[in-house]
Design a protein around this motif. Structure first.
Motif, mmCIF file in Angstrom:
data_model
loop_
_atom_site.group_PDB
_atom_site.id
_atom_site.type_symbol
_atom_site.label_atom_id
_atom_site.label_comp_id
_atom_site.label_asym_id
_atom_site.label_seq_id
_atom_site.Cartn_x
_atom_site.Cartn_y
_atom_site.Cartn_z
ATOM 1 N N ARG A 196 0.835 -1.204 0.000
ATOM 2 C CA ARG A 196 0.000 0.000 0.000
ATOM 3 C C ARG A 196 0.871 1.256 0.000
ATOM 4 N NH1 ARG A 196 -5.439 0.166 1.248
ATOM 5 N NH2 ARG A 196 -6.449 -1.825 1.683
ATOM 6 N N TRP A 197 1.914 1.254 0.851
ATOM 7 C CA TRP A 197 2.778 2.425 0.920
ATOM 8 C C TRP A 197 3.531 2.606 -0.392
ATOM 9 C CZ3 TRP A 197 8.076 2.955 0.444
ATOM 10 C CH2 TRP A 197 8.572 4.242 0.730
ATOM 11 N N LEU A 198 4.018 1.511 -0.976
ATOM 12 C CA LEU A 198 4.751 1.600 -2.233
ATOM 13 C C LEU A 198 3.876 2.202 -3.333
ATOM 14 C CD1 LEU A 198 6.628 -1.828 -2.156
ATOM 15 C CD2 LEU A 198 7.669 0.440 -1.971
ATOM 16 N N VAL A 199 2.620 1.768 -3.408
ATOM 17 C CA VAL A 199 1.707 2.311 -4.416
ATOM 18 C C VAL A 199 1.454 3.792 -4.163
ATOM 19 C CG1 VAL A 199 -0.671 2.237 -5.260
ATOM 20 C CG2 VAL A 199 0.607 0.113 -4.940
ATOM 21 N N SER A 200 1.304 4.166 -2.889
ATOM 22 C CA SER A 200 1.052 5.570 -2.566
ATOM 23 C C SER A 200 2.234 6.458 -2.921
ATOM 24 C CB SER A 200 0.712 5.726 -1.072
ATOM 25 O OG SER A 200 1.874 5.541 -0.273
ATOM 26 N N GLN A 201 3.429 5.854 -3.032
ATOM 27 C CA GLN A 201 4.631 6.611 -3.383
ATOM 28 C C GLN A 201 4.991 6.495 -4.864
ATOM 29 O OE1 GLN A 201 6.400 8.533 -0.971
ATOM 30 N NE2 GLN A 201 4.482 8.055 0.088
ATOM 31 N N GLY A 202 4.125 5.836 -5.645
ATOM 32 C CA GLY A 202 4.377 5.697 -7.070
ATOM 33 C C GLY A 202 5.314 4.565 -7.428
ATOM 34 N N LYS A 203 5.670 3.713 -6.475
ATOM 35 C CA LYS A 203 6.588 2.595 -6.720
ATOM 36 C C LYS A 203 5.789 1.326 -7.015
ATOM 37 C CE LYS A 203 9.969 4.722 -3.615
ATOM 38 N NZ LYS A 203 10.803 4.574 -2.389
ATOM 39 N N THR A 204 5.037 1.401 -8.113
ATOM 40 C CA THR A 204 4.102 0.330 -8.447
ATOM 41 C C THR A 204 4.824 -0.971 -8.788
ATOM 42 O OG1 THR A 204 2.629 2.029 -9.329
ATOM 43 C CG2 THR A 204 2.115 -0.253 -9.870
ATOM 44 N N GLN A 238 -1.772 7.984 -9.968
ATOM 45 C CA GLN A 238 -0.655 8.724 -9.404
ATOM 46 C C GLN A 238 -0.471 10.068 -10.092
ATOM 47 O OE1 GLN A 238 1.519 8.418 -6.900
ATOM 48 N NE2 GLN A 238 0.369 6.665 -6.113
ATOM 49 N N LYS A 239 -0.701 10.091 -11.401
ATOM 50 C CA LYS A 239 -0.572 11.347 -12.128
ATOM 51 C C LYS A 239 -1.614 12.344 -11.657
ATOM 52 C CE LYS A 239 -0.364 13.220 -16.811
ATOM 53 N NZ LYS A 239 -0.456 12.897 -18.268
ATOM 54 N N GLU A 240 -2.819 11.858 -11.412
ATOM 55 C CA GLU A 240 -3.886 12.738 -10.950
ATOM 56 C C GLU A 240 -3.668 13.187 -9.516
ATOM 57 O OE1 GLU A 240 -7.501 10.651 -11.488
ATOM 58 O OE2 GLU A 240 -7.324 10.509 -13.665
ATOM 59 N N GLU A 241 -3.029 12.332 -8.720
ATOM 60 C CA GLU A 241 -2.831 12.640 -7.304
ATOM 61 C C GLU A 241 -1.549 13.416 -7.032
ATOM 62 O OE1 GLU A 241 -4.690 12.207 -4.692
ATOM 63 O OE2 GLU A 241 -6.331 11.220 -5.727
ATOM 64 N N ASP A 242 -0.759 13.687 -8.105
ATOM 65 C CA ASP A 242 0.507 14.409 -7.936
ATOM 66 C C ASP A 242 1.403 13.645 -6.983
ATOM 67 O OD1 ASP A 242 1.550 17.698 -6.740
ATOM 68 O OD2 ASP A 242 2.537 16.231 -8.061
ATOM 69 N N SER A 243 1.966 12.541 -7.484
ATOM 70 C CA SER A 243 2.732 11.627 -6.639
ATOM 71 C C SER A 243 4.012 12.238 -6.092
ATOM 72 C CB SER A 243 3.089 10.368 -7.449
ATOM 73 O OG SER A 243 3.882 10.705 -8.570
ATOM 74 N N GLU A 244 4.436 13.366 -6.687
ATOM 75 C CA GLU A 244 5.671 13.960 -6.200
ATOM 76 C C GLU A 244 5.472 14.757 -4.924
ATOM 77 O OE1 GLU A 244 8.605 13.334 -7.450
ATOM 78 O OE2 GLU A 244 7.593 11.998 -8.851
ATOM 79 N N ARG A 245 4.239 14.963 -4.528
ATOM 80 C CA ARG A 245 3.976 15.769 -3.349
ATOM 81 C C ARG A 245 4.429 15.055 -2.088
ATOM 82 N NH1 ARG A 245 -1.915 17.523 -0.949
ATOM 83 N NH2 ARG A 245 -1.130 18.573 0.893
#
Length: 508
Positions: A196-204, A238-245
């Protein structure tokens, strides 16, 4: 001691001291009573008594200051670098602080070491707790979360005083209780990072690799097309959620509903921590020796957690948290009006039993309500405020010197009021864990304060071979199935107005 000539006073027939006499430091040293605790402590070795009697309490306060800093630091590490690095770090600093305590020869050195141990206190548990909750599906979440406490915590806490009694050496006890933390260094090779954390950080890709390993371990065949859909949907979300934030705990206070929920959680956990620690300390008034008292207090965890495991997924979190707090408050208040002795002791123990239930609900409840992107930091913040409340509990219990009823009176009133406050939280039973801040803001919308899962009419849904999944309404009484049908996929589906059909036989 009084600065008087005792021989002259005895010759004059004076056998009672006068508080107006001048007081000076003890000149002839001290002898310590070793009947109840048959070994020395650092307090007796360093003579932290008389005018220095406040030093042990000060060291305990410094310990909780370490817990506050540790919650902030390791909560940030967990959300920024992962659950595993935070788990390893908190165990490592606890190991260093515990072993270093053995070599302390002064107050400030001892306090610094206890500060380090305080940084690990509770955090080495909560980081593991979060990791487990993010992997275990809703069907088994309550069982794993509570029975681990019921079995392992209760057993270890119950035998701890007898280990101390057998070793009869506080330094050796520090070593024996700190050394097992060394096994925490093996965590990266034994436990996978939270998907879950990896996905939330864009590390799919890393998350998919972990899921593939788990599916092989579970001997479950998952088609590559499922993982590809997972990867595409996660990238879009991730693109919609602005994963770099970079998210911080302050994000919990930026939207009105999530802010209100967070504040209620903080107040509720502070009340639970204060009542829980107050009951632990107040048990000493039962008249038992310290070793037996500690064992009895710890042993109440097992029946409380076992009961909780049986009913939590039936009655839900909200009403059970409220009910157990109110019951704890009622029995605490009852202990102040019944005769002193067996009746008051029984009422106090029943109050402790009920607050044990509240405490363990709170551990799970907080982690379930807060969104994944700030879950570790949010849990750490809530627990930090609990530490602040725990610092107050010794002073609440100290009020027994004024009136033996005052501590239980305060704990009782606080239990009842906080129980009513718990009813303003959303129910998490049969709900997906919120992933984003927006999920957290919308979590529980439509729920009413009088909704009770046990009597609420359940909707009967058909189970076709091809099921339409939805983040909001998907059945979550499935264990690890929710990992592949990630909330990231489902949010993307909802936004695009489409649903993803997942074959029943291709779900982990």
């Amino acid at each position: 001691m009084y600065d008087v000539n005792y021989e002259e006073l005895l010759q004059k027939g004076v056998k009672k001291s006068d508080p107006s006499w001048k007081i000076v430091s003890c000149k002839n040293g001290w002898e310590y009573d070793t009947v109840e605790v048959p070994y020395s402590s650092i307090s007796t070795e360093q003579n932290w008594v008389c005018e220095n009697s406040a030093l042990p309490s000060t060291a305990q306060a410094i310990f909780f200051c370490g817990a506050i800093l540790g919650g902030l630091v390791f909560g940030w590490i967990a959300d920024r670098f992962g659950r595993i690095p935070a788990l390893v770090g908190t165990n490592l600093i606890g190991l260093v602080g515990g072993v270093a305590t053995i070599f302390c020869s002064g107050f400030w050195a001892f306090s610094f070491c206890r500060f380090l141990v305080g940084m690990a206190f509770d955090n080495c548990f909560t980081m593991m707790y979060i990791l487990v909750l993010e992997y275990v599906g809703p069907k088994w979440r309550t069982f794993v979360a509570n029975m681990s406490i019921a079995i392992f915590f209760t057993f270890a806490a119950s035998v701890l005083p007898w280990i101390a009694y057998y070793l009869a050496d506080w330094k050796l006890l520090c070593l024996v209780t700190s050394a097992p933390l060394l096994f925490g260094l093996l965590t990266p090779w034994m436990v996978p990072e939270s998907a879950r954390w990896l996905v939330s950080q864009g590390k799919t890709d890393k998350a998919i690799g972990i899921l593939q390993n788990l599916s092989r371990y579970n001997r479950t065949n998952v088609g590559e097309n499922i993982y590809e859909k997972f990867r595409i949907s996660c990238a879009k979300a991730q693109k919609e959620e602005d994963s770099e934030r970079t998210y911080t705990v302050l994000d919990l206070f930026k939207t009105p509903r999530l802010r209100r929920i967070t504040i209620v959680l903080i107040i509720l956990w502070m009340a639970i921590s204060l009542v829980f620690d107050g009951h632990v300390r107040n048990v000493e008034t039962l008249g038992l020796d310290v070793f037996l008292t500690f064992t009895i207090a710890s042993a109440t965890e097992f029946p409380a957690d076992t009961f909780l495991t049986m009913v939590l997924d039936v009655w839900g979190r909200r009403w059970l948290a409220a009910g157990s707090l109110i019951i704890s408050g009622i029995f605490s208040l009852l202990a102040t009006v019944v005769p002193v002795g067996i009746p008051s002791a029984t009422s106090a123990i029943l109050g402790r039993f009920a607050i044990n239930i509240s405490y363990n609900i709170g551990l799970q409840y907080v982690a379930e309500i807060l969104p994944t992107v700030v879950r570790a930091q949010g849990v750490a913040l809530v627990h930090i405020m609990g530490y602040v409340a725990s610092i107050i509990s010794p002073f609440v219990v100290y009020l027994a010197n004024i009136s033996t009823s005052l501590p239980l009176l305060i704990l009782g009133v606080l239990g009842v009021l906080s129980g009513l406050l718990a009813l303003f939280l959303p129910e998490t039973l049969d709900q997906e864990l919120p992933q984003t801040l927006q999920d957290g803001e919308n979590f529980g919308l439509g729920q009413k304060i009088w909704d009770f899962p046990c009597i609420k009419k359940k909707e009967v849904q058909s189970e076709p071979q091809l099921r339409r999944t939805s983040f909001r309404r998907a059945s979550i009484r499935e264990s690890f199935r929710g990992a592949v049908r990630s909330s990231m996929i489902n949010r993307s589906s909802i936004r695009s107005g489409k649903s993803i059909c997942v074959p029943e036989n291709q779900i982990v």
